[in-house]
Scaffold this motif. Structure first.
Motif, PDB file in Angstrom:
ATOM      1  N   ASN A   1       4.650  21.807  44.922  1.00  0.00           N
ATOM      2  CA  ASN A   1       3.728  20.697  44.655  1.00  0.00           C
ATOM      3  C   ASN A   1       3.003  20.164  45.883  1.00  0.00           C
ATOM      4  O   ASN A   1       1.783  19.996  45.850  1.00  0.00           O
ATOM      5  CB  ASN A   1       4.524  19.570  43.995  1.00  0.00           C
TER       6      ASN A   1
ATOM      7  N   ILE B   1      -6.665  18.809  35.470  1.00  0.00           N
ATOM      8  CA  ILE B   1      -7.240  19.759  36.430  1.00  0.00           C
ATOM      9  C   ILE B   1      -6.682  19.494  37.826  1.00  0.00           C
ATOM     10  O   ILE B   1      -6.388  20.433  38.575  1.00  0.00           O
ATOM     11  CB  ILE B   1      -8.782  19.699  36.394  1.00  0.00           C
ATOM     12  N   HIS B   2      -6.480  18.238  38.154  1.00  0.00           N
ATOM     13  CA  HIS B   2      -5.849  17.880  39.425  1.00  0.00           C
ATOM     14  C   HIS B   2      -4.468  18.522  39.570  1.00  0.00           C
ATOM     15  O   HIS B   2      -4.082  18.962  40.654  1.00  0.00           O
ATOM     16  CB  HIS B   2      -5.757  16.346  39.504  1.00  0.00           C
ATOM     17  N   SER B   3      -3.743  18.634  38.459  1.00  0.00           N
ATOM     18  CA  SER B   3      -2.367  19.158  38.496  1.00  0.00           C
ATOM     19  C   SER B   3      -2.295  20.678  38.438  1.00  0.00           C
ATOM     20  O   SER B   3      -1.240  21.252  38.700  1.00  0.00           O
ATOM     21  CB  SER B   3      -1.561  18.622  37.309  1.00  0.00           C
TER      22      SER B   3
ATOM     23  N   ILE C   1      -3.937  10.860  48.928  1.00  0.00           N
ATOM     24  CA  ILE C   1      -4.200  12.277  48.653  1.00  0.00           C
ATOM     25  C   ILE C   1      -4.591  12.460  47.189  1.00  0.00           C
ATOM     26  O   ILE C   1      -5.548  13.167  46.870  1.00  0.00           O
ATOM     27  CB  ILE C   1      -2.955  13.145  48.991  1.00  0.00           C
TER      28      ILE C   1
ATOM     29  N   ARG D   1      -6.358  27.429  45.517  1.00  0.00           N
ATOM     30  CA  ARG D   1      -5.860  26.133  45.066  1.00  0.00           C
ATOM     31  C   ARG D   1      -4.721  26.226  44.068  1.00  0.00           C
ATOM     32  O   ARG D   1      -3.929  25.301  43.938  1.00  0.00           O
ATOM     33  CB  ARG D   1      -6.998  25.380  44.382  1.00  0.00           C
TER      34      ARG D   1
ATOM     35  N   ILE E   1     -12.528  14.903  44.182  1.00  0.00           N
ATOM     36  CA  ILE E   1     -13.035  16.287  44.281  1.00  0.00           C
ATOM     37  C   ILE E   1     -13.158  16.898  42.887  1.00  0.00           C
ATOM     38  O   ILE E   1     -14.156  17.537  42.556  1.00  0.00           O
ATOM     39  CB  ILE E   1     -12.108  17.142  45.178  1.00  0.00           C
ATOM     40  N   VAL E   2     -12.136  16.689  42.060  1.00  0.00           N
ATOM     41  CA  VAL E   2     -12.157  17.224  40.691  1.00  0.00           C
ATOM     42  C   VAL E   2     -13.356  16.663  39.928  1.00  0.00           C
ATOM     43  O   VAL E   2     -14.116  17.410  39.290  1.00  0.00           O
ATOM     44  CB  VAL E   2     -10.845  16.866  39.951  1.00  0.00           C
TER      45      VAL E   2
ATOM     46  N   VAL F   1      -0.090  23.232  44.748  1.00  0.00           N
ATOM     47  CA  VAL F   1      -1.327  23.308  43.970  1.00  0.00           C
ATOM     48  C   VAL F   1      -2.209  22.135  44.351  1.00  0.00           C
ATOM     49  O   VAL F   1      -1.704  21.075  44.704  1.00  0.00           O
ATOM     50  CB  VAL F   1      -1.002  23.250  42.456  1.00  0.00           C
ATOM     51  N   GLY F   2      -3.512  22.332  44.335  1.00  0.00           N
ATOM     52  CA  GLY F   2      -4.364  21.161  44.478  1.00  0.00           C
ATOM     53  C   GLY F   2      -5.571  21.316  45.355  1.00  0.00           C
ATOM     54  O   GLY F   2      -5.946  22.430  45.733  1.00  0.00           O
ATOM     55  N   PHE F   3      -6.138  20.162  45.700  1.00  0.00           N
ATOM     56  CA  PHE F   3      -7.470  20.118  46.280  1.00  0.00           C
ATOM     57  C   PHE F   3      -7.482  19.610  47.708  1.00  0.00           C
ATOM     58  O   PHE F   3      -8.498  19.708  48.390  1.00  0.00           O
ATOM     59  CB  PHE F   3      -8.362  19.248  45.392  1.00  0.00           C
ATOM     60  N   VAL F   4      -6.372  19.051  48.185  1.00  0.00           N
ATOM     61  CA  VAL F   4      -6.328  18.524  49.545  1.00  0.00           C
ATOM     62  C   VAL F   4      -5.227  19.258  50.319  1.00  0.00           C
ATOM     63  O   VAL F   4      -4.043  18.988  50.141  1.00  0.00           O
ATOM     64  CB  VAL F   4      -6.077  16.991  49.545  1.00  0.00           C
TER      65      VAL F   4
ATOM     66  N   ARG G   1      -8.168  11.245  46.645  1.00  0.00           N
ATOM     67  CA  ARG G   1      -9.154  12.197  47.189  1.00  0.00           C
ATOM     68  C   ARG G   1      -9.250  13.433  46.301  1.00  0.00           C
ATOM     69  O   ARG G   1     -10.338  13.959  46.057  1.00  0.00           O
ATOM     70  CB  ARG G   1      -8.765  12.605  48.618  1.00  0.00           C
ATOM     71  N   SER G   2      -8.099  13.897  45.826  1.00  0.00           N
ATOM     72  CA  SER G   2      -8.092  15.074  44.948  1.00  0.00           C
ATOM     73  C   SER G   2      -8.870  14.795  43.668  1.00  0.00           C
ATOM     74  O   SER G   2      -9.684  15.609  43.237  1.00  0.00           O
ATOM     75  CB  SER G   2      -6.661  15.445  44.582  1.00  0.00           C
TER      76      SER G   2
END
Lengths: 215, 215
Positions: free
Chosen positions: A132, B34-36, B3, A184, B10-11, A158-161, B6-7
């Motif tokens: 995570n 989608i973040h997860s 975090i 990601r 972005i999503v 997983v993720g965007f940052v 911010r994620s």
């Protein structure tokens, strides 16, 4: 059991039809991850250092500690089979001293949990499983730089940052065997599927049946 | 926290660039899933009955029971915020009497866990959350046929054997509000993200801050 076997057969068949044929034991890892996510993109995203699967299996055989970043990963791991091998699954993210130290150190709880495990000596020879938190993977890599030597790092946050970037850092280091995903995607079910694939290969079918009967 | 924010930004931004604009409160659910998962396909796969989000939020506000199929879903749900609303998260898959009854009835443990929750009266007015086992979703639907009335069924099992079909059956019934995914994809993080999106919307930012301070 029956459902899992039928699912894995479908995954195997679809992989073959898509032109993906993986050698064993890696095939088992890929199949279980796709079985857990229904996402065939993982056939291309999953990566490992050449010695990773064998290193993980050898550590499990010796009853190594397994340290996870979050409870969702901890509870998904087949703790019964791990225990049959003499091992144990740990997650310190909500331990009161970890929560307090995270605040004091300006770390996430997940990262502080990994630092805590390292201080307890659980990472040396153990398997680190990050499903995570990129911050936890970064902490595991800092511990490696300090000389800590896990048998294997499974790093699939997983993720965007910093998820993709922290995994690139894992894949770029050559000190500790690793299993990871590019980009990601990743997550708790991916981490759990990788660990359980290794555990199943170590425990083996005969042993599994005995466990079922004794269940 | 930072975090996560911010994620989510972005999503939201990538969804907009891909031409996806969802109305609130549904947007929050889609964004958290989608973040997860880092899987934008969920923008097209996620479906809900028109009243589902409001029905779930109303139930949470009243401190309803939340019943999950597996522990991976249970531990991911924000139990602290649920408790602040007067609710509780349950999972009976490993309860000794459930394990024994599953064997006697020829059900999976996950399905027997849902049957057990129904017998305890936890499903009526509660939220059923299925992240893993199609058999558990089938059992929830059988309970609905028998007259049990959950406030909401979140049914997002993942996989290759009856996952897509059981979700189609959920989406085809018109008795209980539902949130689901089309096809094979879904899983524990999807289920958790949906529940936590609803919880966050109910608890609200001001309340959240107070909870953080009291943490």
């Amino acid at each position: 059991m029956d459902i899992a076997e039928r699912s894995l057969a479908i995954v195997r068949d679809e992989l073959r039809r898509r032109g993906w044929v993986f050698p064993l034991p890696w095939a088992q890892v890929v199949e279980r991850v796709i079985h857990s996510t229904a996402d065939f993109e993982f056939a291309t995203l999953l990566k490992a250092s050449p010695e990773a699967v064998e290193a993980g299996m050898a550590a499990l055989r010796q009853g190594c500690a397994i340290v996870t970043d979050v409870h969702m990963v901890r509870v998904g791991i087949d703790a019964r089979r791990v225990a049959a091998l003499g091992g144990q699954v740990h997650c310190f993210i909500t331990a009161p001293d970890v929560v307090a130290a995270a605040r004091a150190n300006g770390l996430t709880r997940a990262a502080q949990g990994i630092r805590h495990a390292a201080a307890q000596g659980l990472l040396d020879g153990g398997i680190v499983v990050i499903g995570n938190a990129p911050t936890a993977l970064r902490e595991a890599l800092r511990q490696v730089e300090k000389g800590v030597r896990p048998a294997l790092i499974i790093g699939v946050p997983v993720g965007f940052v910093d998820a993709a970037e922290s995994k690139e850092a894992l894949m770029a280091q050559a000190t500790v065997p690793w299993i990871s995903t590019q980009g990601r995607k990743g997550g708790s079910p991916v981490a759990v599927a990788i660990v359980n694939a290794l555990v199943r290969m170590v425990v083996g079918e005969e042993r599994e049946e005995r466990l079922e009967i004794g269940d």
